[in-house]
Scaffold this motif. Structure first.
Motif, PDB file in Angstrom:
ATOM      1  N   GLU A  27       0.842  -1.207   0.000  1.00  0.00           N
ATOM      2  CA  GLU A  27       0.000   0.000   0.000  1.00  0.00           C
ATOM      3  C   GLU A  27       0.874   1.254   0.000  1.00  0.00           C
ATOM      4  OE1 GLU A  27      -3.694  -1.899   2.603  1.00  0.00           O
ATOM      5  OE2 GLU A  27      -2.204  -0.620   3.575  1.00  0.00           O
ATOM      6  N   ILE A  28       1.885   1.264   0.834  1.00  0.00           N
ATOM      7  CA  ILE A  28       2.790   2.419   0.909  1.00  0.00           C
ATOM      8  C   ILE A  28       3.553   2.572  -0.402  1.00  0.00           C
ATOM      9  CG2 ILE A  28       4.856   3.321   2.050  1.00  0.00           C
ATOM     10  CD1 ILE A  28       3.741   1.978   4.634  1.00  0.00           C
ATOM     11  N   ARG A  29       4.007   1.468  -0.946  1.00  0.00           N
ATOM     12  CA  ARG A  29       4.734   1.472  -2.228  1.00  0.00           C
ATOM     13  C   ARG A  29       3.892   2.110  -3.326  1.00  0.00           C
ATOM     14  NH1 ARG A  29       4.911  -1.725  -6.714  1.00  0.00           N
ATOM     15  NH2 ARG A  29       6.953  -2.168  -7.592  1.00  0.00           N
ATOM     16  N   GLN A  30       2.646   1.645  -3.448  1.00  0.00           N
ATOM     17  CA  GLN A  30       1.772   2.179  -4.497  1.00  0.00           C
ATOM     18  C   GLN A  30       1.440   3.644  -4.253  1.00  0.00           C
ATOM     19  OE1 GLN A  30       1.241   0.223  -7.199  1.00  0.00           O
ATOM     20  NE2 GLN A  30       0.668   2.205  -8.015  1.00  0.00           N
ATOM     21  N   ALA A  86       4.204  10.541  -9.183  1.00  0.00           N
ATOM     22  CA  ALA A  86       3.687  10.782 -10.533  1.00  0.00           C
ATOM     23  C   ALA A  86       2.752  11.992 -10.539  1.00  0.00           C
ATOM     24  CB  ALA A  86       2.961   9.547 -11.043  1.00  0.00           C
ATOM     25  N   LYS A  87       1.894  12.092  -9.536  1.00  0.00           N
ATOM     26  CA  LYS A  87       0.918  13.190  -9.456  1.00  0.00           C
ATOM     27  C   LYS A  87       1.601  14.534  -9.232  1.00  0.00           C
ATOM     28  CE  LYS A  87      -2.412  14.582  -6.169  1.00  0.00           C
ATOM     29  NZ  LYS A  87      -3.219  14.209  -5.032  1.00  0.00           N
ATOM     30  N   ASN A  88       2.609  14.541  -8.384  1.00  0.00           N
ATOM     31  CA  ASN A  88       3.294  15.799  -8.036  1.00  0.00           C
ATOM     32  C   ASN A  88       4.540  16.040  -8.871  1.00  0.00           C
ATOM     33  OD1 ASN A  88       1.473  16.533  -5.928  1.00  0.00           O
ATOM     34  ND2 ASN A  88       2.372  14.902  -4.715  1.00  0.00           N
ATOM     35  N   GLN A  89       4.765  15.213  -9.853  1.00  0.00           N
ATOM     36  CA  GLN A  89       5.922  15.311 -10.753  1.00  0.00           C
ATOM     37  C   GLN A  89       7.234  15.405  -9.979  1.00  0.00           C
ATOM     38  OE1 GLN A  89       4.887  18.590 -13.289  1.00  0.00           O
ATOM     39  NE2 GLN A  89       3.552  17.301 -14.544  1.00  0.00           N
ATOM     40  N   PRO A  99      12.815  -4.289  -8.937  1.00  0.00           N
ATOM     41  CA  PRO A  99      13.539  -3.572  -9.996  1.00  0.00           C
ATOM     42  C   PRO A  99      12.573  -2.890 -10.967  1.00  0.00           C
ATOM     43  CG  PRO A  99      13.451  -5.900 -10.526  1.00  0.00           C
ATOM     44  CD  PRO A  99      12.731  -5.723  -9.216  1.00  0.00           C
ATOM     45  N   HIS A 100      11.352  -2.572 -10.506  1.00  0.00           N
ATOM     46  CA  HIS A 100      10.336  -1.979 -11.375  1.00  0.00           C
ATOM     47  C   HIS A 100       9.345  -1.183 -10.529  1.00  0.00           C
ATOM     48  CE1 HIS A 100       7.407  -4.893  -9.913  1.00  0.00           C
ATOM     49  NE2 HIS A 100       8.397  -5.781  -9.989  1.00  0.00           N
ATOM     50  N   GLU A 101       8.490  -0.410 -11.199  1.00  0.00           N
ATOM     51  CA  GLU A 101       7.426   0.325 -10.518  1.00  0.00           C
ATOM     52  C   GLU A 101       6.046  -0.255 -10.837  1.00  0.00           C
ATOM     53  OE1 GLU A 101      10.162   2.250 -11.516  1.00  0.00           O
ATOM     54  OE2 GLU A 101      10.682   2.649  -9.439  1.00  0.00           O
ATOM     55  N   SER A 102       5.991  -1.414 -11.446  1.00  0.00           N
ATOM     56  CA  SER A 102       4.718  -2.066 -11.777  1.00  0.00           C
ATOM     57  C   SER A 102       4.109  -2.692 -10.530  1.00  0.00           C
ATOM     58  CB  SER A 102       4.943  -3.161 -12.819  1.00  0.00           C
ATOM     59  OG  SER A 102       5.591  -2.658 -13.951  1.00  0.00           O
ATOM     60  N   THR A 103       2.899  -3.219 -10.697  1.00  0.00           N
ATOM     61  CA  THR A 103       2.256  -3.947  -9.606  1.00  0.00           C
ATOM     62  C   THR A 103       3.095  -5.175  -9.264  1.00  0.00           C
ATOM     63  OG1 THR A 103       0.116  -3.256 -10.453  1.00  0.00           O
ATOM     64  CG2 THR A 103       0.113  -5.081  -8.911  1.00  0.00           C
TER      65      THR A 103
END
Length: 172
Positions: free
Chosen positions: A47-50, A57-60, A70-74
């Protein structure tokens, strides 16, 4: 944050604390979360990771998952629904207060997120996510890759260099 987020009363409290800690993290600094390696502890980490991925992403803002992913995917473990969290094991010996020393195991889940941009020159190496299976003349490693998938890699002395095979045999 070590073993404290799970104790918060609600998801909202956890995410507010994570946001405050992220805002206090120095530029090019690291923020580390550690929780129990149970399904519930891993869910808190996820939850914290997501939240931090979406927040950046929202705040650039610049930030990326440094480890263990090694990724930002689920998380591919969550997609598989195999009921095993992404956790790691540590062995330790107890202090000899009662006269005996015991070797114990503890499972934990963790997240390291780094402020700033990832090095453009470096590939994000796969991570060993389960104990390696050492067999006769080959080693099987379960890896989480930069594409956000779980893969099995088999290393042999004849197919790979001796050094790569030896590294795979000793991977934990």
């Amino acid at each position: 944050s070590a073993y404290s987020m799970f104790e918060q009363q609600s998801l909202k409290n956890r995410l507010e604390i994570a946001n405050n800690l992220w805002n206090k993290t120095a530029p090019e600094g690291f923020l580390i979360f550690i929780e129990n390696g149970s399904n519930s502890g891993f869910q808190v980490i996820d939850e914290i990771r997501q939240f931090l991925i979406d927040y950046n992403a929202k705040n650039q803002e610049d930030g990326f998952i440094f480890s263990p992913c090694p990724h930002e995917s689920t998380c591919p473990r969550m997609e598989q629904n195999d009921n095993t969290p992404c956790n790691f094991e540590v062995k330790y010996t107890t202090l000899p207060f009662s006269g005996t020393v015991q070797i114990k195991k503890h499972f934990y889940s963790y997240l390291v997120i780094k402020k700033g941009k990832p090095n453009e020159n470096s590939d994000r190496w796969p991570r060993v996510v389960r104990p390696t299976l050492i067999r006769c003349k080959h080693v099987i490693c379960n890896l989480c890759t930069s594409s956000g998938k779980l893969e099995q890699a088999t290393f042999t002395k004849s197919k790979h260099e001796k050094f790569a095979y030896r590294c795979a045999r000793h991977a934990k």
